[in-house]
Design a protein around this motif. Structure first.
Motif, PDB file in Angstrom:
ATOM      1  N   ARG A  80      28.822 122.719   8.800  1.00 45.66           N
ATOM      2  CA  ARG A  80      29.240 121.330   8.580  1.00 45.66           C
ATOM      3  C   ARG A  80      30.125 120.797   9.711  1.00 45.66           C
ATOM      4  NH1 ARG A  80      28.771 118.106   4.282  1.00 45.66           N
ATOM      5  NH2 ARG A  80      28.171 119.867   2.990  1.00 45.66           N
ATOM      6  N   PRO A  81      31.179 121.508  10.127  1.00 45.55           N
ATOM      7  CA  PRO A  81      31.981 120.989  11.247  1.00 45.55           C
ATOM      8  C   PRO A  81      31.176 120.881  12.543  1.00 45.55           C
ATOM      9  CG  PRO A  81      33.168 122.745  10.115  1.00 45.55           C
ATOM     10  CD  PRO A  81      31.792 122.704   9.542  1.00 45.55           C
ATOM     11  N   LEU A  82      30.276 121.828  12.774  1.00 50.46           N
ATOM     12  CA  LEU A  82      29.442 121.770  13.971  1.00 50.46           C
ATOM     13  C   LEU A  82      28.543 120.544  13.927  1.00 50.46           C
ATOM     14  CD1 LEU A  82      28.339 122.945  16.615  1.00 50.46           C
ATOM     15  CD2 LEU A  82      26.807 124.365  15.237  1.00 50.46           C
ATOM     16  N   ALA A  83      27.923 120.286  12.793  1.00 49.98           N
ATOM     17  CA  ALA A  83      27.051 119.118  12.658  1.00 49.98           C
ATOM     18  C   ALA A  83      27.838 117.827  12.862  1.00 49.98           C
ATOM     19  CB  ALA A  83      26.373 119.117  11.294  1.00 49.98           C
ATOM     20  N   GLN A  84      29.032 117.750  12.307  1.00 49.58           N
ATOM     21  CA  GLN A  84      29.856 116.552  12.472  1.00 49.58           C
ATOM     22  C   GLN A  84      30.249 116.354  13.932  1.00 49.58           C
ATOM     23  OE1 GLN A  84      32.954 117.346   9.630  1.00 49.58           O
ATOM     24  NE2 GLN A  84      31.860 116.298   7.980  1.00 49.58           N
ATOM     25  N   GLU A  85      30.542 117.445  14.607  1.00 50.41           N
ATOM     26  CA  GLU A  85      30.896 117.347  16.024  1.00 50.41           C
ATOM     27  C   GLU A  85      29.703 116.866  16.847  1.00 50.41           C
ATOM     28  OE1 GLU A  85      31.929 120.391  19.637  1.00 50.41           O
ATOM     29  OE2 GLU A  85      32.748 120.849  17.663  1.00 50.41           O
ATOM     30  N   LEU A  86      28.521 117.436  16.577  1.00 48.96           N
ATOM     31  CA  LEU A  86      27.327 117.034  17.317  1.00 48.96           C
ATOM     32  C   LEU A  86      26.985 115.571  17.068  1.00 48.96           C
ATOM     33  CD1 LEU A  86      25.077 120.175  16.842  1.00 48.96           C
ATOM     34  CD2 LEU A  86      26.181 119.401  18.943  1.00 48.96           C
ATOM     35  N   LEU A  87      27.067 115.152  15.826  1.00 47.16           N
ATOM     36  CA  LEU A  87      26.769 113.758  15.521  1.00 47.16           C
ATOM     37  C   LEU A  87      27.826 112.828  16.098  1.00 47.16           C
ATOM     38  CD1 LEU A  87      25.425 114.096  11.890  1.00 47.16           C
ATOM     39  CD2 LEU A  87      24.132 113.554  13.960  1.00 47.16           C
ATOM     40  N   GLY A  88      29.039 113.303  16.262  1.00 46.76           N
ATOM     41  CA  GLY A  88      30.073 112.507  16.905  1.00 46.76           C
ATOM     42  C   GLY A  88      29.855 112.378  18.400  1.00 46.76           C
ATOM     43  N   GLN A  89      29.260 113.386  19.016  1.00 43.16           N
ATOM     44  CA  GLN A  89      28.977 113.343  20.450  1.00 43.16           C
ATOM     45  C   GLN A  89      27.818 112.412  20.768  1.00 43.16           C
ATOM     46  OE1 GLN A  89      28.164 117.331  21.708  1.00 43.16           O
ATOM     47  NE2 GLN A  89      30.284 118.001  21.508  1.00 43.16           N
ATOM     48  N   TRP A  90      26.890 112.307  19.852  1.00 45.70           N
ATOM     49  CA  TRP A  90      25.663 111.546  20.109  1.00 45.70           C
ATOM     50  C   TRP A  90      25.926 110.098  20.512  1.00 45.70           C
ATOM     51  CZ3 TRP A  90      23.365 107.626  17.088  1.00 45.70           C
ATOM     52  CH2 TRP A  90      22.099 107.252  17.517  1.00 45.70           C
ATOM     53  N   PRO A  91      26.753 109.328  19.780  1.00 47.03           N
ATOM     54  CA  PRO A  91      26.968 107.939  20.212  1.00 47.03           C
ATOM     55  C   PRO A  91      27.644 107.850  21.578  1.00 47.03           C
ATOM     56  CG  PRO A  91      27.942 108.302  18.041  1.00 47.03           C
ATOM     57  CD  PRO A  91      27.422 109.608  18.530  1.00 47.03           C
ATOM     58  N   ARG A  92      28.560 108.772  21.850  1.00 44.64           N
ATOM     59  CA  ARG A  92      29.222 108.743  23.156  1.00 44.64           C
ATOM     60  C   ARG A  92      28.232 109.011  24.272  1.00 44.64           C
ATOM     61  NH1 ARG A  92      33.088 111.442  19.989  1.00 44.64           N
ATOM     62  NH2 ARG A  92      32.402 113.458  20.745  1.00 44.64           N
ATOM     63  N   GLU A  93      27.305 109.930  24.056  1.00 40.40           N
ATOM     64  CA  GLU A  93      26.319 110.244  25.086  1.00 40.40           C
ATOM     65  C   GLU A  93      25.338 109.095  25.285  1.00 40.40           C
ATOM     66  OE1 GLU A  93      24.488 113.954  24.193  1.00 40.40           O
ATOM     67  OE2 GLU A  93      26.351 115.067  24.420  1.00 40.40           O
ATOM     68  N   THR A  94      24.941 108.435  24.215  1.00 41.56           N
ATOM     69  CA  THR A  94      24.006 107.320  24.369  1.00 41.56           C
ATOM     70  C   THR A  94      24.680 106.132  25.037  1.00 41.56           C
ATOM     71  OG1 THR A  94      24.466 106.547  22.129  1.00 41.56           O
ATOM     72  CG2 THR A  94      22.556 107.973  22.419  1.00 41.56           C
ATOM     73  N   GLU A  95      25.977 105.926  24.794  1.00 39.51           N
ATOM     74  CA  GLU A  95      26.696 104.844  25.454  1.00 39.51           C
ATOM     75  C   GLU A  95      26.899 105.127  26.936  1.00 39.51           C
ATOM     76  OE1 GLU A  95      30.305 104.263  23.322  1.00 39.51           O
ATOM     77  OE2 GLU A  95      29.298 103.453  21.560  1.00 39.51           O
ATOM     78  N   ALA A  96      26.940 106.393  27.298  1.00 42.12           N
ATOM     79  CA  ALA A  96      27.168 106.771  28.691  1.00 42.12           C
ATOM     80  C   ALA A  96      25.958 106.502  29.569  1.00 42.12           C
ATOM     81  CB  ALA A  96      27.563 108.236  28.787  1.00 42.12           C
ATOM     82  N   HIS A  97      24.774 106.452  28.979  1.00 45.14           N
ATOM     83  CA  HIS A  97      23.570 106.193  29.766  1.00 45.14           C
ATOM     84  C   HIS A  97      23.475 104.716  30.112  1.00 45.14           C
ATOM     85  CE1 HIS A  97      22.291 110.032  27.915  1.00 45.14           C
ATOM     86  NE2 HIS A  97      21.751 110.189  29.093  1.00 45.14           N
ATOM     87  N   PRO A  98      23.008 104.420  31.316  1.00 43.18           N
ATOM     88  CA  PRO A  98      22.791 103.015  31.639  1.00 43.18           C
ATOM     89  C   PRO A  98      21.746 102.413  30.686  1.00 43.18           C
ATOM     90  CG  PRO A  98      22.644 104.383  33.605  1.00 43.18           C
ATOM     91  CD  PRO A  98      22.743 105.297  32.430  1.00 43.18           C
TER      92      PRO A  98
END
Length: 105
Positions: free
Chosen positions: A61-79
């Motif tokens: 559960r904590p791993l899944a929450q961390e991964l899902l938290g990273q996803w929006p940051r990574e998509t925002e980082a792409h042009p």
């Protein structure tokens, strides 16, 4: 119970290894290895399925929450040009009427 993979299509030959896929995320790869290290003794310790699930779920559960938290940051980082456009906005033909106003029919 049949634990064999389908013989007609081996999904593992066409996929990259997790090490390759997670090379840019060494922390996630390390946590997946920790998860496997937690699960492996469950087989040799003669654990019940419930006990094995309890061991693993506290880490998943904590791993899944961390991964899902990273996803929006990574998509925002792409042009924006590199992000595929899946939905295009189209105006509605009949916009909704404001509440409380009736129109004559």
């Amino acid at each position: 119970m049949n634990d064999e993979l389908p013989k007609s299509r081996n999904v593992f030959t066409s996929r990259r290894s997790l090490e390759e896929r997670l090379a840019h995320r060494p922390d996630v790869l390390a946590r997946l290895h920790e998860l496997a290290d937690t699960l492996d003794p469950s087989v040799t310790d003669d654990c019940t399925a419930d006990a094995a699930e309890a061991r693993v779920s506290t880490q998943v559960r904590p791993l899944a929450q961390e991964l899902l938290g990273q996803w929006p940051r990574e998509t925002e980082a792409h042009p924006q040009a590199q992000v595929p456009q899946r939905h295009t906005w189209k105006p509605k033909r009949n916009p909704p009427r404001p509440c409380g106003r009736r129109t004559a029919t």
